[in-house]
Design a protein around this motif. Sequence first.
Motif, PDB file in Angstrom:
ATOM      1  N   LEU A 149      -9.082  -6.993  -4.581  1.00  0.00           N
ATOM      2  CA  LEU A 149      -8.719  -5.576  -4.553  1.00  0.00           C
ATOM      3  C   LEU A 149      -9.064  -4.885  -5.868  1.00  0.00           C
ATOM      4  N   PHE A 155      -7.211  -0.319  -6.465  1.00  0.00           N
ATOM      5  CA  PHE A 155      -6.087   0.115  -7.292  1.00  0.00           C
ATOM      6  C   PHE A 155      -6.491   1.165  -8.322  1.00  0.00           C
ATOM      7  N   ILE A 279       3.174  -5.711  -5.314  1.00  0.00           N
ATOM      8  CA  ILE A 279       2.284  -4.573  -5.520  1.00  0.00           C
ATOM      9  C   ILE A 279       3.056  -3.296  -5.210  1.00  0.00           C
ATOM     10  N   TRP A 293      -2.378  -3.684   1.405  1.00  0.00           N
ATOM     11  CA  TRP A 293      -2.333  -4.389   0.123  1.00  0.00           C
ATOM     12  C   TRP A 293      -1.358  -5.563   0.144  1.00  0.00           C
TER      13      TRP A 293
END
Length: 392
Positions: A149, A155, A279, A293
């Motif tokens: 990611l 992010f 997260i 996520w």
Amino acid sequence: MSPQGPKTPLRTAVVGAGGIARGSHLPALRTLAEEGETEIVAAVDVDGAAVRTLAEEFAIPYASTDLDAMLAEVRPDLVVLCTPPAVHREQSVAALKAGAWVWCEKPPCPSLADYDAVEAVEAGADSAPYASIVFQHRFGSGAAHVRRLLREGAFGQPLVAHCQTTWYRDTAYYAVPWRGRWATEGGGPAMGHGIHQTDLLLDLMGPWSEVRGMAARLVHDVETEDVSTAQVRFADGAVATVVNSVLSPDEVSRIRIDCERATIELTHLYGYRNADWRITPAPGVGDEEAAAWQDFGADEPSSHLAQLRALAADIRAGRRHPTSGEGGRRTLEFITALYKSAFTDTTVRAGDIGPGDPFYTALHGDAPGWAPADAATDNAPTNDAPTEEAQA
């Protein structure tokens, strides 16, 4: 050695009969042996009684006190080094020259000079084998998910990070003569304890550009430090703090990365599972994206077994493992820079430390107050080093 066929077990030799071999490497090798991936064919240790006991316990057919003899007689595909850092250079070089791949416990080597000497053997060959380092925290499913990611930019830009390895080691731990010494433990908590979290931070954040460190001996009567801190700037502009300690009764290992669109946190001690990651999306991130996520997939804990699976696949493909070559050196270079900064009260930049720099050949850099009295000989490899690797 040419790449192995898909059904040919990797003939593996274990060097070192101490706790790290028994507790981590041999169980992982035995698991893969049951799956037809590996075959444990030899064990070596300077202590004859210890290696014979190990061989009997794990049904290993060949036991020896002579590494060179084992390499010549057994011709293993993979040599797993579970020995102290003082002998990693000579053992890695011997194994590579014999045509074996190497998987070496941390700390990888006592100095960048030693690491580069191993690399020079690889560079002189036409192709594999390669030497790699045990950095198992890169190989859990949680790290793989977060790394993907981050690389995809999900992010946004990483901005601020914190890396914490705050453990506790009492006076009995340092009563063992080889602990707390540059030559035999390879460094204090920055090298021998926090190296796994540091390696994972660097793997997730990417190239670092400069470090400003501090170190101290606050409790233990040792050559090395017992606590260190560092401020780090990364090539993309992100900044971080790194804290390593063996003075912390409330033990924890932690990484936190604040990005434009999320905060990623990992909290554990000696190994993590998916549930140890969190997260937190920033305001404005859609529910559907945030939910995606959280899907870490099948839970693969960080472990020697997880890394060994990846290493076996790389050996079969004849390619470098991620912790080989520059992939392992960058972590050792960072730790070396931390020590140099701390002991010289200067900012150290990536690439600053090379031949001719005292920190290139010894992590203490002959710095007053830090170098051992016998610094000229203290870093020379020996064949009578202890069999048990420093406690993780």
